[in-house]
Design a protein around this motif. Structure first.
Motif, short mmCIF file in Angstrom:
data_model
loop_
_atom_site.label_atom_id
_atom_site.label_comp_id
_atom_site.label_asym_id
_atom_site.label_seq_id
_atom_site.Cartn_x
_atom_site.Cartn_y
_atom_site.Cartn_z
N THR A 153 -3.67 0.50 -3.16
CA THR A 153 -3.26 -0.87 -2.90
C THR A 153 -2.85 -1.52 -4.21
N GLN A 204 3.39 -6.84 0.35
CA GLN A 204 3.97 -5.71 1.07
C GLN A 204 5.49 -5.85 1.14
N ASN A 249 -2.47 5.60 -0.05
CA ASN A 249 -3.88 5.19 -0.13
C ASN A 249 -4.21 4.38 -1.38
N GLN A 304 0.86 -1.18 0.00
CA GLN A 304 0.00 0.00 0.00
C GLN A 304 0.89 1.23 0.00
#
Length: 144
Positions: free
Chosen positions: A83, A88, A81, A78
């Motif tokens: 995705t 990650q 804001n 992310q």
């Protein structure tokens, strides 16, 4: 392949209930090319990229799906804001030429410290990332 740690937000400015759900760090990668002769001068560096999640289809994955791959989908990258359809944290550990196909590289990487994955990438795509065609760039107009 290089890796960098990126933090995209000021976590201390978030409400405490959101802070616990927000990752402290994200890891993205970039490609770089060196001259093969000393002093090994840096010739090019790509922009940042991330490598995708495993598919849930055995046909797309080319075999049995790692049962731990589903764990990586719970922690997508992310940024600001937005995705992205990748983990990650991913860390490239291997990049080699595909046996029997000198036009393709095989990249091995780990995702969210849960599972590993191999992907095939065209060497032309790697070259495009390192040495983009300037005619493909979009001109940005300055505000008047």
């Amino acid at each position: 392949v290089g890796h960098t740690l990126v933090m995209f937000y000021a976590k201390n400015k978030m409400p405490s209930n959101e802070r616990m759900l927000t990752p402290d760090t994200n890891y993205v990668s970039f490609l770089y090319a060196f001259d093969p002769r000393p002093p090994f001068q840096l010739l090019a560096r790509s922009g940042y990229f991330c490598l995708g999640f495993a598919s849930t289809s055995e046909d797309e994955e080319g075999g049995t799906i790692n049962p731990h791959s589903v764990l990586t989908h719970n922690r997508p990258l992310q940024q600001n804001n937005e995705t992205f359809a990748c983990a990650q944290i991913h860390y490239v550990s291997t990049i080699i030429e595909k046996l029997g196909d000198s036009s393709t590289a095989v990249i091995g990487y780990g995702m969210n410290d849960c599972t590993a994955r191999l992907v095939e990438v065209s060497k032309k795509e790697i070259a495009r990332l390192l040495f983009p065609d300037p005619w493909d760039m979009v001109a940005v107009k300055k505000p008047s």
